[in-house]
Design an enzyme around this catalytic site. Structure first.
Site, mmCIF file in Angstrom:
data_model
loop_
_atom_site.group_PDB
_atom_site.id
_atom_site.type_symbol
_atom_site.label_atom_id
_atom_site.label_comp_id
_atom_site.label_asym_id
_atom_site.label_seq_id
_atom_site.Cartn_x
_atom_site.Cartn_y
_atom_site.Cartn_z
ATOM 1 N N GLU A 287 -4.709 -11.876 -1.314
ATOM 2 C CA GLU A 287 -5.257 -13.233 -1.462
ATOM 3 C C GLU A 287 -4.670 -14.144 -0.389
ATOM 4 O OE1 GLU A 287 -7.809 -14.085 -3.446
ATOM 5 O OE2 GLU A 287 -7.793 -11.943 -3.866
ATOM 6 N N TRP A 290 -6.548 -13.741 2.584
ATOM 7 C CA TRP A 290 -7.833 -14.462 2.704
ATOM 8 C C TRP A 290 -7.632 -15.803 3.406
ATOM 9 C CZ3 TRP A 290 -12.828 -13.288 2.347
ATOM 10 C CH2 TRP A 290 -13.195 -12.120 1.680
ATOM 11 N N TRP A 318 -33.083 -26.991 1.720
ATOM 12 C CA TRP A 318 -32.179 -27.689 0.786
ATOM 13 C C TRP A 318 -32.879 -28.913 0.209
ATOM 14 C CZ3 TRP A 318 -28.419 -24.499 -0.093
ATOM 15 C CH2 TRP A 318 -27.815 -23.776 0.933
ATOM 16 N N ASN A 353 -9.914 -20.584 -8.804
ATOM 17 C CA ASN A 353 -10.777 -19.945 -7.797
ATOM 18 C C ASN A 353 -12.078 -19.402 -8.385
ATOM 19 O OD1 ASN A 353 -11.300 -18.785 -5.093
ATOM 20 N ND2 ASN A 353 -11.128 -16.855 -6.215
HETATM 21 P P1 FAD Z 1 -3.434 -17.642 -5.766
HETATM 22 O O1 FAD Z 1 -4.385 -16.753 -6.494
HETATM 23 O O2 FAD Z 1 -2.076 -17.745 -6.304
HETATM 24 O O3 FAD Z 1 -3.414 -17.112 -4.266
HETATM 25 C C1 FAD Z 1 -2.298 -17.311 -3.393
HETATM 26 C C2 FAD Z 1 -2.735 -17.997 -2.119
HETATM 27 O O4 FAD Z 1 -3.689 -17.194 -1.445
HETATM 28 C C3 FAD Z 1 -3.433 -19.324 -2.345
HETATM 29 O O5 FAD Z 1 -2.504 -20.369 -2.502
HETATM 30 C C4 FAD Z 1 -4.262 -19.454 -1.080
HETATM 31 O O6 FAD Z 1 -3.486 -19.929 0.004
HETATM 32 C C5 FAD Z 1 -4.645 -18.028 -0.792
HETATM 33 N N1 FAD Z 1 -5.977 -17.749 -1.347
HETATM 34 C C6 FAD Z 1 -6.277 -17.264 -2.561
HETATM 35 N N2 FAD Z 1 -7.615 -17.087 -2.679
HETATM 36 C C7 FAD Z 1 -8.159 -17.490 -1.513
HETATM 37 C C8 FAD Z 1 -9.497 -17.557 -1.013
HETATM 38 N N3 FAD Z 1 -10.545 -17.148 -1.741
HETATM 39 N N4 FAD Z 1 -9.690 -18.039 0.228
HETATM 40 C C9 FAD Z 1 -8.656 -18.440 0.997
HETATM 41 N N5 FAD Z 1 -7.359 -18.386 0.576
HETATM 42 C C10 FAD Z 1 -7.119 -17.923 -0.662
HETATM 43 N N6 FAD Z 1 -8.311 -22.777 -0.877
HETATM 44 C C11 FAD Z 1 -7.571 -23.709 -0.260
HETATM 45 O O7 FAD Z 1 -6.361 -23.508 -0.071
HETATM 46 N N7 FAD Z 1 -8.126 -24.881 0.177
HETATM 47 C C12 FAD Z 1 -9.445 -25.167 -0.004
HETATM 48 O O8 FAD Z 1 -9.900 -26.228 0.424
HETATM 49 C C13 FAD Z 1 -10.245 -24.209 -0.690
HETATM 50 N N8 FAD Z 1 -11.567 -24.452 -0.931
HETATM 51 C C14 FAD Z 1 -12.302 -23.503 -1.599
HETATM 52 C C15 FAD Z 1 -13.673 -23.740 -1.829
HETATM 53 C C16 FAD Z 1 -14.449 -22.807 -2.510
HETATM 54 C C17 FAD Z 1 -15.924 -23.064 -2.736
HETATM 55 C C18 FAD Z 1 -13.863 -21.606 -2.973
HETATM 56 C C19 FAD Z 1 -14.692 -20.575 -3.708
HETATM 57 C C20 FAD Z 1 -12.528 -21.345 -2.732
HETATM 58 C C21 FAD Z 1 -11.730 -22.270 -2.043
HETATM 59 N N9 FAD Z 1 -10.355 -22.042 -1.787
HETATM 60 C C22 FAD Z 1 -9.625 -22.986 -1.125
HETATM 61 C C23 FAD Z 1 -9.752 -20.725 -2.073
HETATM 62 C C24 FAD Z 1 -9.085 -20.571 -3.443
HETATM 63 O O9 FAD Z 1 -9.908 -21.037 -4.463
HETATM 64 C C25 FAD Z 1 -7.733 -21.284 -3.539
HETATM 65 O O10 FAD Z 1 -6.935 -20.957 -2.425
HETATM 66 C C26 FAD Z 1 -6.983 -20.849 -4.792
HETATM 67 O O11 FAD Z 1 -7.736 -21.160 -5.934
HETATM 68 C C27 FAD Z 1 -5.649 -21.547 -4.823
HETATM 69 O O12 FAD Z 1 -4.996 -21.302 -6.031
HETATM 70 P P2 FAD Z 1 -3.633 -20.506 -6.051
HETATM 71 O O13 FAD Z 1 -2.697 -21.041 -5.040
HETATM 72 O O14 FAD Z 1 -3.169 -20.489 -7.470
HETATM 73 O O15 FAD Z 1 -4.126 -19.061 -5.621
#
Ligand code: FAD
Length: 489
Positions: A287, A290, A318, A353
């Site tokens: 993750e 990503w 759209w 997410n």
């Molecule tokens: P965890 O599950 O604990 O993951 C650890 C870290 O991995 C996160 O802090 C993040 O840095 C990274 N990560 C995890 N999933 C993703 C992902 N799908 N894409 C990129 N990095 C990821 N993330 C943002 O940081 N900023 C945003 O502006 C953002 N916008 C999003 C918009 C949409 C429509 C979607 C579907 C996802 C978006 N995300 C964004 C990705 C993701 O949802 C968040 O990073 C995640 O929910 C953060 O929660 P966490 O730190 O508990 O994640």
């Protein structure tokens, strides 16, 4: 860590350390370099040069507290943080002149908006025989260097991660300097009080939900990481998709502000090698991968936040429907899991997410609203708003991105709710007006018999809206729209 031999003849001169989105004292190579150079002038500039996309109020709130925390840490090391507003292209050379600094250090930020200005400033300083050096840290890879065998950037995640993963643990995070030498003529320098920037909401102060959910700053970031590793990482692989449980790290806003680095996260994960389930650790690493991939895509395609990666979507029909957009933003679509997500975002500045994917699919497919409007709303309201992850994820869900989910995969918000919020805990937490709905109807209140609604105190169209679109009709309409651009291509 390998370090170049330095010319020490400058040792009496101060060094400017320019903080940007790296609001931390640990694993900060620019700060370590400044400390080795001589006295240190740490500076943060609120840029008014029009280069940056204006950030939302939730990010402003975060920035205020993060700067306060950084300021405290620097004070403890021996020198205050100087706050300035303006154009760094003027302010940094001016500060060099006033202080006689012989070096300027910063950590690289990869936002395309700043690339040209940062490079020009570096060249200008170096042309004056000053040391101007920038360092890695925000990412685990250099997006312009990592290349496929055919020399292009990666557009598919799995090969990207296969190429990067073997190297991710090579970088040892740096300790914070033990102390910093104070610049002697500090009192002659300009500086602005943090409060004068007005980053906190006042009338009204709506930040209570944010303050309850988050502790901005480097200490808060490390506490979150260790709590996650000790208490929540177990089961991450299965539970990370369940929005009603606190099973993810919550590190995203800390990463977005640079209060913690991915290298520190990977280093901390090493200590779990004997006890954490390998599947949980592997999934979590992926993750974080990503995030790297999103930056890889943005740096190599700077138009990502504005333009469809797949130009076929340029002709997508759209709809311009401000009423639907408003209902989506306010969490009043009548689909409980969508509304719970949008309200979580509004209250806490963050959304799970899985639910981000559901609400983004709903906007772009059920409502046929351009993904850029959703990206914009997220940008305004997320505490973790990040130009790369936000744009890449929106394009991924909309189907227009690199390695995107196919457009015709349209989430059914009822089934998604029933699958990932089976007991309805998440919906009940964020939609109090549905708190008494039984599990059977929590994700589809319109299907509940009158007496069930009455017993739960729900009056559809009054206490909670009817669905603003019918799922089946919306799905057919989206597929027809997609067919249209497919045929045109
Ligand atoms: P965890 O599950 O604990 O993951 C650890 C870290 O991995 C996160 O802090 C993040 O840095 C990274 N990560 C995890 N999933 C993703 C992902 N799908 N894409 C990129 N990095 C990821 N993330 C943002 O940081 N900023 C945003 O502006 C953002 N916008 C999003 C918009 C949409 C429509 C979607 C579907 C996802 C978006 N995300 C964004 C990705 C993701 O949802 C968040 O990073 C995640 O929910 C953060 O929660 P966490 O730190 O508990 O994640």
């Amino acid at each position: 860590m390998h370090r170049m031999e330095r010319d020490t003849s400058h040792l009496q001169d101060p060094a400017i350390v320019w903080f940007r989105n790296d609001l931390r004292i640990q694993d900060n190579e620019a700060l370590v370099s400044g400390a080795q150079h001589g006295s240190v002038i740490p500076v943060y500039i609120r840029q008014t040069d029009g280069l940056a996309r204006a950030q939302g109020a939730a990010r402003d709130w975060w920035l205020h507290h993060s700067l306060a925390s950084l300021s405290l840490s620097l004070d403890r090391l021996g020198t205050p943080l100087i706050l300035l507003s303006g154009d760094p292209a003027d302010l940094i050379p001016e500060l060099v002149r006033t202080t006689g600094a012989s070096a300027v250090y910063w950590n690289r930020r990869y936002d395309p908006a700043f690339q040209a200005a940062d490079s020009a400033l570096k060249a200008e300083l170096q042309a004056q025989d000053l040391i101007a050096e920038s360092f890695a840290g925000q990412l685990l890879h250099e997006p312009t260097r990592l290349r496929t065998d055919s020399g292009t950037f990666y557009k598919v995640y799995s090969p990207f991660w296969r190429a990067l993963e073997p190297d991710v643990e090579n970088r040892q995070p740096l300790d914070a300097p033990e102390s910093l030498t104070l610049y002697a003529n500090l009192s002659g320098l300009p500086g602005e009080p943090l409060d004068s920037w007005g980053l906190l909401p006042t009338r009204p102060d709506w930040s209570g939900g944010l303050a309850e959910a988050w502790t901005p700053g480097e200490t808060g970031a490390h506490e979150r990481l260790s709590d996650f590793i000790e208490d929540r990482m177990q089961g991450y692989d299965d539970r990370r998709d369940i929005p009603g449980v606190d099973a993810t790290s919550g590190l995203s806003p800390h990463l977005a502000t640079g209060e913690i680095t991915p290298a520190q996260i990977f280093e901390a994960l090493k200590s779990t090698e004997n006890d954490a389930a390998p599947a949980d650790r592997t999934k979590f690493r992926k993750e974080v991968g990503w995030r790297e991939f999103a930056w890889h895509l943005l740096v190599n395609n700077p138009a990502l936040p504005e333009k469809n990666h797949n130009p076929r979507f340029d002709d997508f029909p759209w709809l311009d429907n401000s009423k639907s957009l408003d209902a989506w933003q306010k969490g009043l679509t009548g689909y409980p899991v969508v509304d719970a997500g949008m309200r979580q975002l509004w209250q806490t500045g963050w959304m799970h997410n899985r639910v981000r994917m559901i609400v983004a699919s709903f906007l772009t497919k059920h409502l046929l609203i351009d993904w850029r409007k959703g990206e914009d709303w997220f940008w305004d309201t997320l505490v973790d708003a990040d130009p790369a992850s936000n744009a890449a994820s929106w394009q991924w869900v909309a189907g227009s991105g690199a390695d995107a989910a196919p457009y015709f995969r349209i989430f059914n918000p009822v089934l998604q709710g029933e699958k990932f919020d089976a007991e309805g805990d998440y919906v009940r937490r964020f939609i109090p007006e549905l708190a008494q709905m039984p599990k059977k109807f929590i994700h589809k209140p319109w299907a509940a018999p009158e007496q069930v609604l009455a017993a739960a105190g729900v009056r559809l169209g009054d206490t909670y809206p009817h669905p603003i679109v019918d799922h089946k009709l919306a799905r057919d309409r989206a597929l027809a729209a997609y067919q249209q651009i497919k045929e045109a291509a």
